[in-house]
Scaffold this motif. Sequence first.
Motif, PDB file in Angstrom:
ATOM      1  N   VAL A 290      -9.250  -8.544 -44.659  1.00 37.98           N
ATOM      2  CA  VAL A 290      -9.666  -9.856 -44.174  1.00 37.98           C
ATOM      3  C   VAL A 290      -9.649 -10.847 -45.331  1.00 37.98           C
ATOM      4  CG1 VAL A 290     -11.312 -10.968 -42.628  1.00 37.98           C
ATOM      5  CG2 VAL A 290     -11.188  -8.516 -42.720  1.00 37.98           C
ATOM      6  N   GLU A 291      -8.897 -10.485 -46.366  1.00 37.92           N
ATOM      7  CA  GLU A 291      -8.845 -11.419 -47.479  1.00 37.92           C
ATOM      8  C   GLU A 291      -8.000 -12.615 -47.087  1.00 37.92           C
ATOM      9  OE1 GLU A 291      -7.784  -9.203 -51.128  1.00 37.92           O
ATOM     10  OE2 GLU A 291      -8.292  -7.592 -49.756  1.00 37.92           O
ATOM     11  N   GLY A 292      -8.139 -13.689 -47.860  1.00 35.98           N
ATOM     12  CA  GLY A 292      -7.305 -14.836 -47.565  1.00 35.98           C
ATOM     13  C   GLY A 292      -8.113 -16.100 -47.545  1.00 35.98           C
ATOM     14  N   ALA A 293      -7.504 -17.147 -47.063  1.00 36.90           N
ATOM     15  CA  ALA A 293      -8.165 -18.442 -47.059  1.00 36.90           C
ATOM     16  C   ALA A 293      -9.378 -18.405 -46.154  1.00 36.90           C
ATOM     17  CB  ALA A 293      -7.173 -19.480 -46.561  1.00 36.90           C
ATOM     18  N   PRO A 294     -10.418 -19.249 -46.464  1.00 39.58           N
ATOM     19  CA  PRO A 294     -11.642 -19.214 -45.661  1.00 39.58           C
ATOM     20  C   PRO A 294     -11.377 -19.463 -44.191  1.00 39.58           C
ATOM     21  CG  PRO A 294     -11.915 -20.639 -47.588  1.00 39.58           C
ATOM     22  CD  PRO A 294     -10.506 -20.178 -47.586  1.00 39.58           C
ATOM     23  N   GLU A 295     -10.413 -20.357 -43.883  1.00 41.35           N
ATOM     24  CA  GLU A 295     -10.178 -20.636 -42.460  1.00 41.35           C
ATOM     25  C   GLU A 295      -9.665 -19.395 -41.731  1.00 41.35           C
ATOM     26  OE1 GLU A 295      -8.943 -22.267 -44.946  1.00 41.35           O
ATOM     27  OE2 GLU A 295      -6.821 -22.779 -44.745  1.00 41.35           O
ATOM     28  N   GLU A 296      -8.990 -18.513 -42.447  1.00 42.72           N
ATOM     29  CA  GLU A 296      -8.514 -17.297 -41.795  1.00 42.72           C
ATOM     30  C   GLU A 296      -9.671 -16.421 -41.352  1.00 42.72           C
ATOM     31  OE1 GLU A 296      -5.961 -15.455 -44.580  1.00 42.72           O
ATOM     32  OE2 GLU A 296      -4.201 -16.549 -43.884  1.00 42.72           O
ATOM     33  N   ARG A 297     -10.747 -16.464 -42.129  1.00 47.03           N
ATOM     34  CA  ARG A 297     -11.878 -15.591 -41.807  1.00 47.03           C
ATOM     35  C   ARG A 297     -12.549 -15.991 -40.502  1.00 47.03           C
ATOM     36  NH1 ARG A 297     -13.538 -16.176 -47.329  1.00 47.03           N
ATOM     37  NH2 ARG A 297     -12.168 -14.772 -48.419  1.00 47.03           N
ATOM     38  N   ALA A 298     -12.357 -17.254 -40.087  1.00 42.63           N
ATOM     39  CA  ALA A 298     -13.017 -17.700 -38.868  1.00 42.63           C
ATOM     40  C   ALA A 298     -12.241 -17.244 -37.632  1.00 42.63           C
ATOM     41  CB  ALA A 298     -13.129 -19.213 -38.883  1.00 42.63           C
ATOM     42  N   LEU A 299     -11.053 -16.707 -37.825  1.00 42.38           N
ATOM     43  CA  LEU A 299     -10.246 -16.273 -36.675  1.00 42.38           C
ATOM     44  C   LEU A 299     -10.830 -15.000 -36.071  1.00 42.38           C
ATOM     45  CD1 LEU A 299      -6.739 -17.012 -38.146  1.00 42.38           C
ATOM     46  CD2 LEU A 299      -7.915 -18.267 -36.346  1.00 42.38           C
ATOM     47  N   PRO A 300     -10.515 -14.756 -34.792  1.00 40.65           N
ATOM     48  CA  PRO A 300     -11.185 -13.638 -34.124  1.00 40.65           C
ATOM     49  C   PRO A 300     -10.783 -12.271 -34.674  1.00 40.65           C
ATOM     50  CG  PRO A 300      -9.455 -14.529 -32.742  1.00 40.65           C
ATOM     51  CD  PRO A 300      -9.556 -15.436 -33.917  1.00 40.65           C
ATOM     52  N   LEU A 301     -11.762 -11.405 -34.729  1.00 40.95           N
ATOM     53  CA  LEU A 301     -11.523 -10.020 -35.113  1.00 40.95           C
ATOM     54  C   LEU A 301     -11.146  -9.253 -33.853  1.00 40.95           C
ATOM     55  CD1 LEU A 301     -14.724  -9.421 -37.246  1.00 40.95           C
ATOM     56  CD2 LEU A 301     -12.399  -9.245 -38.107  1.00 40.95           C
ATOM     57  N   ALA A 302     -10.393  -8.180 -34.019  1.00 41.26           N
ATOM     58  CA  ALA A 302     -10.063  -7.366 -32.847  1.00 41.26           C
ATOM     59  C   ALA A 302     -11.334  -6.692 -32.332  1.00 41.26           C
ATOM     60  CB  ALA A 302      -9.025  -6.324 -33.223  1.00 41.26           C
ATOM     61  N   LEU A 303     -11.584  -6.847 -31.036  1.00 40.69           N
ATOM     62  CA  LEU A 303     -12.751  -6.168 -30.430  1.00 40.69           C
ATOM     63  C   LEU A 303     -12.397  -4.722 -30.131  1.00 40.69           C
ATOM     64  CD1 LEU A 303     -13.773  -8.948 -27.915  1.00 40.69           C
ATOM     65  CD2 LEU A 303     -15.021  -8.281 -29.974  1.00 40.69           C
ATOM     66  N   GLY A 304     -11.124  -4.454 -30.021  1.00 37.85           N
ATOM     67  CA  GLY A 304     -10.704  -3.085 -29.755  1.00 37.85           C
ATOM     68  C   GLY A 304      -9.206  -2.959 -29.943  1.00 37.85           C
ATOM     69  N   GLY A 305      -8.746  -1.737 -29.979  1.00 34.88           N
ATOM     70  CA  GLY A 305      -7.313  -1.536 -30.147  1.00 34.88           C
ATOM     71  C   GLY A 305      -6.933  -0.130 -29.740  1.00 34.88           C
ATOM     72  N   GLY A 306      -5.637   0.073 -29.610  1.00 33.54           N
ATOM     73  CA  GLY A 306      -5.198   1.423 -29.246  1.00 33.54           C
ATOM     74  C   GLY A 306      -3.712   1.469 -29.037  1.00 33.54           C
ATOM     75  N   GLY A 307      -3.275   2.493 -28.343  1.00 31.24           N
ATOM     76  CA  GLY A 307      -1.860   2.640 -28.076  1.00 31.24           C
ATOM     77  C   GLY A 307      -1.515   4.051 -27.668  1.00 31.24           C
TER      78      GLY A 307
END
Length: 444
Positions: A290-307
């Motif tokens: 989650v490194e990167g510019a501060p505005e990137e941190r405000a973007l949504p995190l994955a609530l779930g994942g799979g495949g």
Amino acid sequence: MRDILGADFYTYQGFFEKASEIAMYYGFRPIETPMLERENVFTSGVGKETDIVEKEMYTLRVRGGEKLALRPEGTASIMRAYIEGGMHTMPQPVMLYYYGPFFRHDKPQRGRYREFFQFGLEVLGTSKSIADAMVIQIMTTILKEAGFKNLCVLVNSIGDKTCRPHYIRELVSYYRKNMGDLCGNCRQRLKGNPLRLLDCKELQCVALKENAPQSVAHLCEHCKEHFREVLECLDTIKVPYSIDHTLVRGLDYYSRTVFEIIDDEDLICIGPRDEQKKPAKENKEKDGDVEGAPEERALPLALGGGGRYDYLAKQLGSKKEISAVGGSIGVDRVVEAPQLVSLTPRIIKKPKIYFIQIGFEAKLKSLTVIEVLRKARIPLVHALSKDKLSIQLAIAEKYGIPYVVILGQKEALEESVIVRDMSNRSQDTVKIEKLEDYLKKKKV
Ligand code: HAM
């Protein structure tokens, strides 16, 4: 790693109960696997060159030299259990759900803990696309019931062993031509795990992703058909999705379908196959670093994942291939979200009685009275360490508890209690052996 207590505990519990109930209605059965597994379940299953295994796994060597690992995820363990337990002899597919703690030695940051909780679903023993769509549907249903209103499924197909090698060759060739512009990590990944280049968040690599070859353009006929069917199912059941060409996921066992679920008001993902939607890759924060510019941190995190993970069984030593698909929800991210609705667990009962005891004789008898009330299924609260009647009555009043049962020195000797109706302050003395009947008549 944190302690979870009080209201937070009940929130987690409430979510697990709701999710289990939904899974159960879809025909899933529970499974629990050990928190410690032999390390090679994950090195062979999840993949040696993944961040999870390479950097984040807690491992320990036990007496005798065996190497164990605290489970970083559940899928490899469940496939191991399927193989060891001979579940191929059961009617297929075997549909299992699970929840509990998982461990990754990650940098602590927003939505990322070293001990975190997942709720997962696995469908083992089928290659049918409907299973992929069902897992996605159940996960979005659970999240909807938990209060998320702007869900979007980011979905991609990374092909199978027939078509993926061609795609990887194209990808490597593309990135080789742009080697000078890659970050140090990606130059390394190019040798061992080229798919992960699509996951990089370094600015220079993000720019390169734009023109990178897309896996869906390199699918063989079977994978193309499978992906088309998955999308058709999602269209039919009206699950909003967005094809994300850079979604590859951080675990090596995937084949064909991969997906992540986010909740994001700004991401236009309202209808199935909405051609007008913004490309998801511009909006999302990858489930990785989650490194990167501060505005990137405000973007949504994955609530779930799979495949889908059709080759995992063989990686774990099975002679036969076992097709399977699954996904898991990051429960910490769910319970911390502002949009979460209250999910009260069954174990919480609103107290109907405040039980007061005064004096040593009463304390001795108090456990007997509490047991009478438990058998009568009447929930209560009490303060066994308090001795003063006025303090205890004030607590009962404060919490608006309808009845108070008082056990004093005299009552303890006479095997009775005083029952006070807090609405009109009337009270009766009742023998302990008659207490249950008395309270039933009062409809407590
Ligand atoms: P995963 O994407 O690694 O997949 O994890 C699933 C979810 O767990 C993530 O989307 C995220 O919400 C949550 N999560 C992951 N790491 C952390 C962390 N350190 N702290 C808090 N939450 C976290 C898997 O684990 C696969 N086993 C999913 C799967 C099941 N694939 C097939 N079947």
